[in-house]
Each structure stands twice: as C-alpha cells, then as structure tokens.
Design a protein around this motif. Structure first.
Motif, PDB file in Angstrom:
ATOM      1  N   GLU A 175     -19.694 -50.128 -37.205  1.00  0.00           N
ATOM      2  CA  GLU A 175     -20.886 -50.769 -36.676  1.00  0.00           C
ATOM      3  C   GLU A 175     -20.557 -51.606 -35.433  1.00  0.00           C
ATOM      4  O   GLU A 175     -19.530 -52.278 -35.369  1.00  0.00           O
ATOM      5  N   THR A 176     -21.462 -51.572 -34.454  1.00  0.00           N
ATOM      6  CA  THR A 176     -21.345 -52.422 -33.263  1.00  0.00           C
ATOM      7  C   THR A 176     -22.651 -53.154 -32.959  1.00  0.00           C
ATOM      8  O   THR A 176     -22.646 -54.136 -32.208  1.00  0.00           O
ATOM      9  N   GLY A 177     -23.760 -52.662 -33.501  1.00  0.00           N
ATOM     10  CA  GLY A 177     -25.056 -53.230 -33.186  1.00  0.00           C
ATOM     11  C   GLY A 177     -25.601 -52.783 -31.846  1.00  0.00           C
ATOM     12  O   GLY A 177     -26.650 -53.270 -31.405  1.00  0.00           O
ATOM     13  N   VAL A 178     -24.915 -51.838 -31.187  1.00  0.00           N
ATOM     14  CA  VAL A 178     -25.305 -51.413 -29.843  1.00  0.00           C
ATOM     15  C   VAL A 178     -26.126 -50.126 -29.912  1.00  0.00           C
ATOM     16  O   VAL A 178     -25.763 -49.173 -30.609  1.00  0.00           O
ATOM     17  N   ASP A 179     -27.224 -50.105 -29.175  1.00  0.00           N
ATOM     18  CA  ASP A 179     -28.051 -48.911 -29.010  1.00  0.00           C
ATOM     19  C   ASP A 179     -27.464 -48.118 -27.848  1.00  0.00           C
ATOM     20  O   ASP A 179     -27.601 -48.505 -26.684  1.00  0.00           O
ATOM     21  N   LEU A 180     -26.795 -47.020 -28.150  1.00  0.00           N
ATOM     22  CA  LEU A 180     -26.071 -46.270 -27.127  1.00  0.00           C
ATOM     23  C   LEU A 180     -26.996 -45.723 -26.050  1.00  0.00           C
ATOM     24  O   LEU A 180     -26.656 -45.736 -24.858  1.00  0.00           O
ATOM     25  N   GLU A 181     -28.164 -45.264 -26.437  1.00  0.00           N
ATOM     26  CA  GLU A 181     -29.082 -44.700 -25.458  1.00  0.00           C
ATOM     27  C   GLU A 181     -29.592 -45.783 -24.505  1.00  0.00           C
ATOM     28  O   GLU A 181     -29.678 -45.575 -23.289  1.00  0.00           O
ATOM     29  N   ALA A 182     -29.918 -46.958 -25.035  1.00  0.00           N
ATOM     30  CA  ALA A 182     -30.372 -48.057 -24.182  1.00  0.00           C
ATOM     31  C   ALA A 182     -29.250 -48.532 -23.265  1.00  0.00           C
ATOM     32  O   ALA A 182     -29.485 -48.865 -22.091  1.00  0.00           O
ATOM     33  N   LEU A 183     -28.035 -48.570 -23.785  1.00  0.00           N
ATOM     34  CA  LEU A 183     -26.896 -48.975 -22.965  1.00  0.00           C
ATOM     35  C   LEU A 183     -26.650 -47.968 -21.848  1.00  0.00           C
ATOM     36  O   LEU A 183     -26.402 -48.348 -20.690  1.00  0.00           O
ATOM     37  N   THR A 184     -26.736 -46.688 -22.167  1.00  0.00           N
ATOM     38  CA  THR A 184     -26.560 -45.651 -21.152  1.00  0.00           C
ATOM     39  C   THR A 184     -27.606 -45.790 -20.050  1.00  0.00           C
ATOM     40  O   THR A 184     -27.287 -45.710 -18.856  1.00  0.00           O
ATOM     41  N   ALA A 185     -28.848 -46.031 -20.453  1.00  0.00           N
ATOM     42  CA  ALA A 185     -29.918 -46.208 -19.463  1.00  0.00           C
ATOM     43  C   ALA A 185     -29.638 -47.416 -18.571  1.00  0.00           C
ATOM     44  O   ALA A 185     -29.895 -47.388 -17.359  1.00  0.00           O
ATOM     45  N   THR A 186     -29.074 -48.469 -19.148  1.00  0.00           N
ATOM     46  CA  THR A 186     -28.725 -49.662 -18.366  1.00  0.00           C
ATOM     47  C   THR A 186     -27.653 -49.346 -17.336  1.00  0.00           C
ATOM     48  O   THR A 186     -27.733 -49.770 -16.176  1.00  0.00           O
ATOM     49  N   SER A 187     -26.645 -48.572 -17.738  1.00  0.00           N
ATOM     50  CA  SER A 187     -25.567 -48.228 -16.804  1.00  0.00           C
ATOM     51  C   SER A 187     -26.050 -47.290 -15.709  1.00  0.00           C
ATOM     52  O   SER A 187     -25.611 -47.395 -14.554  1.00  0.00           O
ATOM     53  N   VAL A 188     -26.965 -46.390 -16.052  1.00  0.00           N
ATOM     54  CA  VAL A 188     -27.558 -45.523 -15.032  1.00  0.00           C
ATOM     55  C   VAL A 188     -28.367 -46.366 -14.043  1.00  0.00           C
ATOM     56  O   VAL A 188     -28.309 -46.167 -12.824  1.00  0.00           O
TER      57      VAL A 188
END
Length: 311
Positions: A270-283
């Motif tokens: 577990e990390t608590g991170v939403d990978l899709e939202a994080l990817t969108a942030t980096s894009v």
C-alpha cells in the motif's frame, strides 16, 4: 496482477521530491503558481509527504529563489511539506514561515562536500549541528540527507564505513530520519544490502532510514527492492522522474514515483497513491516544462501526445 511476496513491508511511505529536487535543475524558471499547483495535484493524487522547496541562497539554486513566495501559497495543503535548509539563515527563513519539517544535506565524501557545500565533511557537520538543534527546539522534524553513499564522480566507490560515520553523526546530533542517497546512480542491490547491514550494526534503526536512488544505470527499482527486503519503508521518488544533481554532472533523474508505485502496487504494498492521477499530474507538469516525462510508466499510461500545459 497483484502478487504479494513474503517478507516485504505491507505499506511504504513515499517521500515525494519532485517539487524540490525534481525542479531545482530546470534552466527556465517555473512560475511559483505552477509549483504550487504541482504540489496540490501531488497531494490530490494521494502523496502525503511532498518536499516543497529549499531555503538556499538564490545564487546557488535560482529555480528555488521563490521559497518565501511559494510556501505561504501551500500552507493549507493537508500534507507534510519538508523544506531543505543549508544553514542557520535558511532555517530561520523556513521557521518564520511556519515550516515544521526540515531537511539538511550532508555528504559522505570530501570531494562532493567541497563541490556542494564548499566545506569538508566535518566542517559541514559542524554547521548542521546548531541548525538541527534549533529546529528540534522549535518542534520540527529533521531529516538528514546523506549524498554519495555508494559512489562519487571524483573519488569512485565510497567505502561504506565512511557513510556509516556520517549517518551516525547526523543521528547523534538529533536527526529523526536519514535518507541514503545514491546521487550518481551507481549502486547495485548488493551494495544496498551491505550498507543497511552496517547501519544496523551501528545501531541506526531501519525504521529511521529512507532510500533515495537515481536511475543512471537503470538500477533504482532493483535497489529499492533490496531495501524493501531489508525492511525499509520510506522511499524517495520524484513525480515523472524529474531531477538530478546540479553538482554531479553524471547524475540523471531520480526514481520516478510512477515507476515505484507500479512496482509496489504489483507487490500488494500500500502507498495510498492513485497512479492514474499521479500520471496525469506528471503529464501536466511535462507540458509546462516542454518535454515528455522520462518515466516509463508515465509513457505507458499517459497520452501519446503532449497535452496543453493548461489542461
């Protein structure tokens, strides 16, 4: 597919460094409002520790010259927001704005201490001692970065007892947590295990250690996995793989947070991170920087064309 492996932690805290370490090398100034929005988006993606900036003299890191302007803009962000301070003056500036998580940056090697701090290792530790003491007296949490833990561009391979000595000094002066930096990305898993074992033997608890790997030779995830096997539960990473080191020219980007989350998710950690939202942030940030993200996971999950930076 999620396939947990026995012996690994069930949860990892990601210490996100993209807003500070990731952006500090950018030649073109990133507007303060963009940095603030970047931090807000990282929090929305689930990251709870986001290193915000550095209270260093603008001459040395021009990109972070807006620390006083930025920090009040993110004071309402519900996350731990560590800031790097190089000396007493930097600490005073940070505390005056309400910072309660402080980081100091030491070197395990003389060459890098000279290049980065213009002091010997012992001289730099002497500078940090009153800084750490004052920060602790103010109720702040203090993290000690130790750079060049595995290799140095001038000195080559770094003797591990040398690293242990610096780590012990930082712990003894009051640091709550240490981050072990592979600043030029030359470590391999065996070295990581060896250093962590020596730190155990020196009485530095694994629970108080984090790891900070660069991906110069593609070893950052392998090294992280070795640290997880040893029980480390704090891992530094940078959204989109941004960053490097301005004083070590062979250093490439940090471990990408998305690549780390992809691996941890597959292991059931577990990390608590939403990978899709994080990817969108980096894009989104890549759009502001005018180049695609180097993260493999961002490239795999993100759009095939760069979105407009205002999206």
């Amino acid at each position: 597919m999620v396939v947990p492996e026995p012996g690994l932690p069930t949860r990892v805290r990601i210490h996100e460094v993209g807003a500070r370490d990731g952006l500090q090398n950018e030649k073109t100034a990133v507007p303060t409002k963009v940095k603030a929005e970047f931090i807000r988006r990282l929090r929305t993606a689930g990251l709870t520790t986001i290193e915000a900036t550095s209270f260093v003299h603008p001459k040395w890191v021009p990109q972070l010259a807006d620390a006083e302007e930025l920090f009040p803009q993110i004071s309402d962000v519900d996350a731990e927001l560590p800031v790097l301070v190089p000396n007493q003056r930097g600490l005073d500036r940070a505390l005056a704005l309400g910072a309660r998580r402080i980081a100091v940056f030491a070197s395990a090697t003389e060459s890098f201490a000279k290049a980065n701090l213009n002091r010997t290792v012992d001289e730099s530790l002497a500078v940090f001692e009153p800084v750490v003491r004052q920060a602790k007296d103010a109720g702040a949490h203090v993290r000690g970065y130790v750079s060049m833990c595995f290799g140095d561009p001038w000195e080559g391979e770094v003797p591990l007892p040398q690293v242990v000595r610096v780590c012990t000094a930082l712990r003894d002066m009051g640091c709550d947590e240490l981050s072990l930096g592979d600043t030029i990305g030359v470590a391999t898993p065996g070295q990581v295990r060896a250093l962590l074992t020596l730190l155990d033997e020196a009485g530095l608890p694994t629970a108080e250690l984090g790891v900070h790997f660069h991906d110069t030779y593609g070893q950052a995830l392998a090294n992280t996995y070795a640290a997880l096997q040893h029980g480390v539960t704090t891992v530094d990473a940078s959204a989109g793989g941004l960053g490097g080191c301005p004083y070590a020219k062979s250093a490439t980007g940090n471990l990408a947070t998305e690549d780390l989350v992809w691996m941890l998710r597959g292991l059931g950690i577990e990390t608590g991170v939403d990978l899709e939202a994080l990817t969108a942030t980096s894009v989104w940030m890549a759009g502001h920087l005018g180049r695609p993200s180097p993260s493999r996971t961002v490239r795999a999950l993100g759009p095939t064309t760069q979105p407009d930076k205002d999206q």
